[in-house]
Scaffold this motif. Structure first.
Motif, PDB file in Angstrom:
ATOM      1  N   ALA A  54     -29.872  51.202  10.924  1.00 49.98           N
ATOM      2  CA  ALA A  54     -28.436  51.437  11.111  1.00 49.98           C
ATOM      3  C   ALA A  54     -27.791  50.390  12.012  1.00 49.98           C
ATOM      4  CB  ALA A  54     -28.210  52.828  11.698  1.00 49.98           C
ATOM      5  N   HIS A  55     -28.620  49.663  12.771  1.00 48.44           N
ATOM      6  CA  HIS A  55     -28.083  48.653  13.683  1.00 48.44           C
ATOM      7  C   HIS A  55     -28.012  47.265  13.053  1.00 48.44           C
ATOM      8  CE1 HIS A  55     -29.542  51.800  16.412  1.00 48.44           C
ATOM      9  NE2 HIS A  55     -28.624  51.371  17.237  1.00 48.44           N
ATOM     10  N   VAL A  56     -28.515  47.153  11.818  1.00 49.09           N
ATOM     11  CA  VAL A  56     -28.730  45.818  11.247  1.00 49.09           C
ATOM     12  C   VAL A  56     -27.929  45.669   9.969  1.00 49.09           C
ATOM     13  CG1 VAL A  56     -30.473  44.291  10.268  1.00 49.09           C
ATOM     14  CG2 VAL A  56     -31.036  45.722  12.241  1.00 49.09           C
ATOM     15  N   GLY A  57     -27.132  44.600   9.890  1.00 46.49           N
ATOM     16  CA  GLY A  57     -26.385  44.321   8.671  1.00 46.49           C
ATOM     17  C   GLY A  57     -27.319  43.889   7.552  1.00 46.49           C
ATOM     18  N   GLU A  58     -26.928  44.160   6.317  1.00 46.78           N
ATOM     19  CA  GLU A  58     -27.700  43.760   5.128  1.00 46.78           C
ATOM     20  C   GLU A  58     -27.943  42.247   5.169  1.00 46.78           C
ATOM     21  OE1 GLU A  58     -28.402  46.113   2.642  1.00 46.78           O
ATOM     22  OE2 GLU A  58     -29.559  44.633   1.508  1.00 46.78           O
ATOM     23  N   GLY A  59     -29.194  41.848   5.122  1.00 50.83           N
ATOM     24  CA  GLY A  59     -29.512  40.421   5.068  1.00 50.83           C
ATOM     25  C   GLY A  59     -29.612  39.741   6.426  1.00 50.83           C
ATOM     26  N   ALA A  60     -29.389  40.475   7.498  1.00 49.80           N
ATOM     27  CA  ALA A  60     -29.498  39.871   8.829  1.00 49.80           C
ATOM     28  C   ALA A  60     -30.962  39.598   9.179  1.00 49.80           C
ATOM     29  CB  ALA A  60     -28.873  40.787   9.880  1.00 49.80           C
ATOM     30  N   VAL A  61     -31.150  38.766  10.191  1.00 52.46           N
ATOM     31  CA  VAL A  61     -32.492  38.452  10.679  1.00 52.46           C
ATOM     32  C   VAL A  61     -32.710  39.199  11.993  1.00 52.46           C
ATOM     33  CG1 VAL A  61     -33.871  36.591  11.707  1.00 52.46           C
ATOM     34  CG2 VAL A  61     -32.632  36.203   9.559  1.00 52.46           C
ATOM     35  N   VAL A  62     -33.890  39.790  12.160  1.00 52.36           N
ATOM     36  CA  VAL A  62     -34.170  40.590  13.349  1.00 52.36           C
ATOM     37  C   VAL A  62     -35.395  40.023  14.071  1.00 52.36           C
ATOM     38  CG1 VAL A  62     -34.707  42.894  14.230  1.00 52.36           C
ATOM     39  CG2 VAL A  62     -33.209  42.643  12.231  1.00 52.36           C
ATOM     40  N   VAL A  63     -35.230  39.752  15.360  1.00 53.38           N
ATOM     41  CA  VAL A  63     -36.350  39.279  16.175  1.00 53.38           C
ATOM     42  C   VAL A  63     -36.674  40.358  17.201  1.00 53.38           C
ATOM     43  CG1 VAL A  63     -37.168  37.501  17.759  1.00 53.38           C
ATOM     44  CG2 VAL A  63     -35.632  36.878  15.880  1.00 53.38           C
ATOM     45  N   ASP A  64     -37.936  40.742  17.245  1.00 52.94           N
ATOM     46  CA  ASP A  64     -38.372  41.834  18.120  1.00 52.94           C
ATOM     47  C   ASP A  64     -39.136  41.258  19.306  1.00 52.94           C
ATOM     48  OD1 ASP A  64     -39.171  44.199  19.235  1.00 52.94           O
ATOM     49  OD2 ASP A  64     -40.028  45.037  17.390  1.00 52.94           O
ATOM     50  N   VAL A  65     -38.531  41.344  20.489  1.00 53.77           N
ATOM     51  CA  VAL A  65     -39.142  40.809  21.703  1.00 53.77           C
ATOM     52  C   VAL A  65     -39.919  41.891  22.458  1.00 53.77           C
ATOM     53  CG1 VAL A  65     -38.646  39.604  23.883  1.00 53.77           C
ATOM     54  CG2 VAL A  65     -37.294  39.077  21.871  1.00 53.77           C
ATOM     55  N   GLY A  66     -39.716  43.135  22.063  1.00 52.05           N
ATOM     56  CA  GLY A  66     -40.322  44.249  22.816  1.00 52.05           C
ATOM     57  C   GLY A  66     -41.837  44.215  22.799  1.00 52.05           C
ATOM     58  N   THR A  67     -42.441  44.547  23.930  1.00 48.44           N
ATOM     59  CA  THR A  67     -43.889  44.792  23.977  1.00 48.44           C
ATOM     60  C   THR A  67     -44.067  46.049  24.806  1.00 48.44           C
ATOM     61  OG1 THR A  67     -44.010  43.297  25.866  1.00 48.44           O
ATOM     62  CG2 THR A  67     -44.769  42.434  23.758  1.00 48.44           C
TER      63      THR A  67
END
Lengths: 284, 284
Positions: B218-231
């Motif tokens: 729900a937070h991400v637009g269609e086709g967007a790129v997501v980078v996950d920094v969480g550990t």
């Protein structure tokens, strides 16, 4: 919609009243606080600004030396002057006027200003202390934007603020200050693909790009607050902001005027920084 | 939509190949590059990370001293240790592991790390050099995000990047780096009123808040790129990111995995910084 004029004059007057009293208290127990204004330009708008700073200092009981290095000064000359004033115990505060000579950037020379005298917060250490949320001097224009918004009781917590402009002296430090106020912050700039799309969803738009008429009614959401940081000279030699006031008025809920908005608050905060630097130096 | 996995393993391997060769060249003409890892915690996740750094250093021919001050160390003790290693010519690089003991903040102690050995870019001077666009060491995690995006040929110029999280070690320096890449940058955080409204219009979303499942489809637009920094450590002791991968997959055009995304690139960049610090020190 009625657009309130977010003037900075009352706030500047209140800050100046406090600064004048503190300068007088310092002068009663030693020399007056002393600001060294280092100038290496013959730009007329800059000369006008430097003169206004000298007058403001004089009114507040702050001694002000103007050190003119000429528009041809080298980076070495400027660095040496800044280092000498940094080492001089008679000088409480140092401000380096921009623009600088061709080929010299603020980054080339700013680290020669001692952090405890860097009242406009331009040195890398000052910027880093700001980024880390620590106590250094904050660039006065950025601080003025936040103080002006607070003075007019514009809420910032959880609000979306769009800053147009990413300079090291305004846009970037302002973003840090706004984050510290718990605002969501977007920094847009000349390479932003669709500026209106970014700014029109913001609760507050800050125009700090140095381009006449950059922010128009089309960039501002209904009821948003607009702060104009621009001080540009138009074709008639008049000082005008970055905001096309006519198209923004009636659409925004508030707009800071140019002149008379951010400007007087910036000068007042700079002078307050000089007194703070002097107070800290004398307490040592 | 197919969601490409933005792995960091190939990029990390390429960086490590270069770093190993440079470390070997240094060791051929003097001592091996030397990293001091200062630890003042008994946090198990931290111990795991420190151990992985030591192994990475060993594989690359970098000497690594682990200095354990204990979870009860005072700010004075930590500062003294950092200052001593800063003054020690045998040490090329210093990294202070977090978390720190209760009541001690990174800001309390980080300025005791000499800027030229501050390979994770945590000191105020390093942060200020970054804010001013100057040459210092950049916090490795932020740099890893940008390098990972470039490696996978994700365009940044004029694109809108939303960074979720405003820590001094990731969110804030990452915003500076992205601005330098000519991206429009929004920094959102725990006080952001409507996170999905802010992130769903972005071309790239970087999740760096340290909260499991914070960024969902729900937070991400269609086709967007997501980078996950969480550990983050989940209830089963497994390392997981900030992104709810199941709901993002199929919606985003790319997603960096955890583990195996930003993490290996961060370690590789840290080790490269150690070699750069050593090269600079030996060239003096």
């Amino acid at each position: 919609m009625d657009t309130v004029s977010l003037t900075g004059k009352e706030l500047a007057a209140a800050i100046n009243a406090d600064t004048g009293a503190r300068a007088a208290a310092l002068a009663a127990n030693g020399p007056a606080p002393r600001l060294a204004l280092v100038v290496a330009t013959d730009d007329p708008a800059s000369a006008w600004y430097v003169n206004s700073l000298r007058k403001a200092a004089e009114r507040l009981g702050i001694a002000c030396d103007r050190i003119d290095l000429g528009a041809e000064a080298s980076a070495e000359t400027i660095r040496a002057e800044l280092a000498a004033r940094s080492a001089d115990p008679a000088v409480d505060a140092i401000m380096l006027q921009t623009p600088l000579p061709d080929g010299v950037t603020l980054d080339d020379v700013s680290s020669s200003i001692a952090a405890d005298k860097d009242v406009d917060g331009v040195s890398p250490l000052s910027l880093g202390l700001l980024a880390a949320g620590r106590t250094g001097f904050v660039p006065a224009t950025s601080e003025a934007v936040v103080e002006l918004l607070k003075h007019h009781r514009i809420p910032l917590v959880g609000k979306h603020v769009a800053v147009v402009g990413r300079s090291n002296v305004v846009g970037k430090p302002l973003a840090q200050l706004l984050l510290a106020e718990n605002a969501t912050v977007t920094v847009a700039h000349s390479r932003t693909a669709d500026l209106a799309a970014v700014t029109s969803v913001a609760d507050v738009v800050v125009a700090a790009a140095g381009r006449i008429g950059l922010v128009t009614g089309a960039h501002v959401g209904e009821g948003a607050v607009v702060v104009d940081v621009g001080t540009n000279e138009d074709a008639d030699g008049k000082i005008v902001g970055d905001v096309e006031a006519d198209s923004v008025r009636g659409r925004a809920s508030g707009l800071s005027p140019v002149p008379g908005g951010v400007g007087p608050v910036t000068t007042a905060l700079l002078m307050r920084h000089v007194v703070v630097a002097a107070e800290r130096a004398r307490a040592v």
